[in-house]
Design a protein around this motif. Structure first.
Motif, PDB file in Angstrom:
ATOM      1  N   UNK A   1      -8.428 -45.183   1.232  1.00 40.21           N
ATOM      2  CA  UNK A   1      -8.331 -46.566   0.779  1.00 40.21           C
ATOM      3  C   UNK A   1      -9.125 -47.505   1.663  1.00 40.21           C
ATOM      4  N   UNK A   2      -9.006 -47.318   2.993  1.00 36.94           N
ATOM      5  CA  UNK A   2      -9.765 -48.165   3.921  1.00 36.94           C
ATOM      6  C   UNK A   2     -11.246 -48.053   3.649  1.00 36.94           C
TER       7      UNK A   2
ATOM      8  N   UNK B   1      -7.155 -39.617  13.474  1.00 39.64           N
ATOM      9  CA  UNK B   1      -6.079 -40.337  12.814  1.00 39.64           C
ATOM     10  C   UNK B   1      -4.966 -39.388  12.367  1.00 39.64           C
ATOM     11  N   UNK B   2      -5.396 -38.272  11.775  1.00 39.67           N
ATOM     12  CA  UNK B   2      -4.417 -37.312  11.263  1.00 39.67           C
ATOM     13  C   UNK B   2      -3.550 -36.763  12.378  1.00 39.67           C
ATOM     14  N   UNK B   3      -4.168 -36.314  13.443  1.00 42.54           N
ATOM     15  CA  UNK B   3      -3.437 -35.739  14.566  1.00 42.54           C
ATOM     16  C   UNK B   3      -2.509 -36.778  15.181  1.00 42.54           C
ATOM     17  N   UNK B   4      -3.067 -37.966  15.370  1.00 42.17           N
ATOM     18  CA  UNK B   4      -2.302 -39.038  15.996  1.00 42.17           C
ATOM     19  C   UNK B   4      -1.057 -39.372  15.164  1.00 42.17           C
ATOM     20  N   UNK B   5      -1.268 -39.470  13.890  1.00 42.68           N
ATOM     21  CA  UNK B   5      -0.158 -39.866  13.031  1.00 42.68           C
ATOM     22  C   UNK B   5       0.955 -38.811  13.055  1.00 42.68           C
TER      23      UNK B   5
ATOM     24  N   UNK C   1      -1.460 -40.370   4.839  1.00 45.03           N
ATOM     25  CA  UNK C   1      -2.568 -40.605   5.784  1.00 45.03           C
ATOM     26  C   UNK C   1      -3.903 -40.560   5.056  1.00 45.03           C
ATOM     27  N   UNK C   2      -4.083 -39.476   4.273  1.00 45.16           N
ATOM     28  CA  UNK C   2      -5.360 -39.313   3.568  1.00 45.16           C
ATOM     29  C   UNK C   2      -5.591 -40.502   2.637  1.00 45.16           C
TER      30      UNK C   2
END
Lengths: 260, 415
Positions: free
Chosen positions: A100-101, A61-65, A94-95
């Motif tokens: 949160x999710x 997710x981090x890389x993608x974002x 992002x974090x």
């Protein structure tokens, strides 16, 4: 920085992937509850999942974002805003959305099953704490890798490798080390090495809760001191906190020096 | 003259028989004619009841050498004042009930006890409280009796300077029931004790073992609870011991076991509960022992089998969330595992007969690794460990091939 954080958080909370991620956790937790209504068993199963999946998803997710929001980042860089603010803001966005999710997906179903009044509340909080910490640490590391690498493929590859390294290879090497030098007293090494890996740290926090009966069987003064008292718990949580700081510093320094 | 002698003799006989048939009651209290228990015992004749009223009696070495009943009213306190032992019984048919016996001094030379029976038969010790008595109830060369509903609580700090709560030595046909034994060296200790029953006792916080058998045969123990002892129960050098419906809970530590078996033959272990122990059962050199209908729940090791174990069967047990199910130190094995429920079993049951179609191997590769390098314990539950366990499961190399449950049960048993 907070403005950026707010923007990227708002951006992410509109994103489909965040919902998929939240939905996945909620579904997983619910289905575990359907299989067994025993709170402690559900927590144990989730702990195993959290240890493996949370870092993996956070890394990807981090890389993608980072790569996807590159154009927006370039736009922001043209404005009179401090660089560290931009990147730290994005990273925290992002974090925050990942954490949160997790909190919503895993945390809320437990509330319906009455976690608040039960004796398992300690384990539940440990589960959420390790989950949140792992989300922050690994999305931070992913951001750091993405900042360092312009090449997307290379960035993705490195990020996955990072996860693989911490989740699997690190433990393999440690085991090898322990086996080769088994003639020497290595309990300090074993514990120390575990403190250097955030996934191992979280695992030990969980072990202290689940497998304490087996751990008490080990003969060794250091182990006993570490595991028998609250020292282990406190030390593990502290190291986890230190680990949260490491990628933040990394992002700060790299973003200041980076030439766009 | 001869005639007169015979007459006197007969008269004497009649008088004495009268005395036994109309057993008297002697009351002991602070304001009574008889203030001391030892005086009462001296004056009493066989079969008398000595009623001890509420009060604090500092007396030691009360020798009971005739059949008597000592009964306490409102818990009279017999206090040894940290010195010699208190009741010494050397006669048959003695009953002790309702006394509070306390403060027998520690001795490194003598095994002092709160109540000692020596070479006696048919006794009954019921409803007493023994506090801080070094050894609580000490039986030597005793037959046929019952020790019931006593509370024996000590202050043991270290093994070398503490005694056993209930100590049986060379005894036969003894029943030990419903007692609470706490904070001694051993809760209940049996050496050369045959044909005895240990039932419904509660043993907690003893430094060494909750219950300890040495060289004792044909005994049984059931429905007891062993909690937080150095080890719950140790059965050593004994034959034909039957153990059922006991609870072994929370025996934690480096050398802690729920149940320790050493050199025992032909035993039966059934319907017991082993939970939260470092090692549920530690077995060393045991032969023909049957384990069935037991629950093993969240132990570090459910069963740890050391060398020299032959012809044991482990059948129809529940193994629930133990860190390690079975650990074996030798690679050869002729013990049988059959039809157990293993919570970590992941096989399937296509023919729907309730038994898994794929065999279960209770010894994982990581067991073997931890045996070799104990420090590797920190890697427990790591993804890497799961991966190597899986690869070993697919093609066993290190783990003993014969330790295998061919037809594991699919569902948890309800016992």
């Amino acid at each position: 920085m907070f403005k950026i954080l707010k923007y990227s958080f708002a951006d992410l909370s509109r994103s489909r992937w965040t919902y998929v991620y939240t939905g996945f956790y909620a579904l997983l937790t619910m289905s575990l509850f359907l299989l067994s209504s025993d709170l402690s068993k559900v927590i144990i199963s989730l702990m195993n999942v959290v240890l493996v999946l949370v870092p993996l998803i956070a890394v990807i997710f981090g890389v993608m974002y980072y790569y996807n929001s590159r154009e927006f980042t370039e736009l922001l860089l043209a404005q009179p805003i401090k660089r560290t603010d931009i990147f730290l803001g994005q990273f925290l966005g992002v974090a925050g959305s990942l954490a949160g999710s997790l909190l919503i997906g895993v945390g809320v179903p437990f509330l319906f099953y009455g976690i608040l009044g039960s004796a398992e509340i300690g384990n539940y909080l440990i589960l959420l704490l390790t989950g949140v910490c792992l989300s922050i640490i690994f999305s931070g590391l992913a951001f750091f890798i993405a900042l360092k690498n312009e090449n997307r493929i290379k960035g993705f590859g490195l990020a996955i490798l990072l996860w693989l390294g911490f989740a699997v290879i690190y433990d393999g090497l440690l085991l090898l080390l322990l086996a080769v030098f088994s003639d020497y007293p290595l309990e300090k090494v074993a514990l120390g090495a575990s403190l250097l890996n955030p996934i191992d740290l979280s695992r030990i926090l969980i072990l202290l809760k689940l497998d304490i009966s087996a751990l008490m069987g080990f003969t060794g003064a250091v182990f006993e001191k570490f595991l028998g008292s609250n020292l282990g718990m406190v030390l593990a949580i502290l190291s986890l906190m230190v680990w949260v700081g490491i990628p933040v510093l990394g992002i700060k320094f790299t973003s200041q020096r980076k030439d766009f | 003259m001869k005639y007169i002698t015979t007459l006197i003799f007969t008269l004497l006989l009649v008088v004495s028989s009268n005395e036994t048939s109309f057993a008297g009651t002697i009351v002991v209290c602070k304001d009574c004619a008889i203030k001391k228990i030892s005086t009462a015992v001296e004056k009493a004749i066989a079969g008398d009841l000595i009623l001890i009223k509420k009060g604090h009696y500092f007396e030691t070495n009360i020798l009971i050498d005739k059949p008597l009943t000592l009964q306490g009213e409102n818990w009279p306190i017999l206090d040894g004042n940290e010195d010699e032992e208190i009741l010494v019984i050397v006669a048959d048919n003695v009953t002790i009930r309702g006394l509070q016996i306390q403060n027998v001094g520690t001795s490194y030379l003598k095994d002092r006890a709160g109540i000692r029976l020596r070479k006696a038969k048919n006794f009954s010790i019921t409803n007493n409280r023994l506090y801080n008595t070094f050894f609580g109830i000490y039986l030597e060369h005793v037959k046929n009796g019952i020790i019931e509903n006593n509370e024996v609580i000590g202050k043991a700090v270290e093994e070398s300077s503490s005694g056993n709560a209930i100590h049986l030595w060379y005894c036969k046909n003894i029943e030990v029931k419903g007692n609470t034994v706490k904070n001694h060296r051993d809760g209940i200790y049996l050496e050369f004790v045959d044909s005895s029953t240990i039932q419904r006792n509660f043993s907690e916080g003893n430094l060494r073992y909750g219950l300890h058998f040495m060289f004792s045969n044909f005994d049984n123990y059931s429905e007891n609870t062993f909690k937080d002892n150095g080890a719950g129960v140790a059965v050593m050098f004994s034959k034909k011991i039957d153990m059922w419906e006991n609870d072994f809970v929370h025996n934690w530590g480096k050398a802690s076991f729920g149940l320790l078996l050493k050199e025992i033959y032909d035993a039966e272990i059934r319907h017991n509960n082993f939970s939260f122990n470092t090692v549920g059962i530690f077995v060393e050199g045991s032969t023909r022992v049957n384990y069935h209908h037991n629950n093993f729940k969240q132990n570090g090791w459910a069963i740890k089998i050391s060398g020299g174990c032959l012809d044991n069967t482990i059948e129809t047990n529940n193994f629930l969330s133990n860190t390690f199910d079975i650990s074996l130190s030798s690679s050869t094995n002729n013990n049988t595992f059959n039809g157990n429920y293993w919570s970590s079993y992941s096989g399937y049951d296509l023919n729907r007969d309730g038994r898994g179609d794929v065999p279960y191997r209770p010894v994982k590769l990581f067991n073997y690794v931890v045996n070799e390098t104990p420090e590797a314990m920190v890697l427990l539950r790591s993804l890497f460990v799961d991966i190597i366990n899986f690869s070993e499961k697919v093609s066993p190399i290190f783990t003993p091939e014969k330790v295998i449950d061919e037809r594991p049960n699919m569902k948890k048993f309800d016992f």
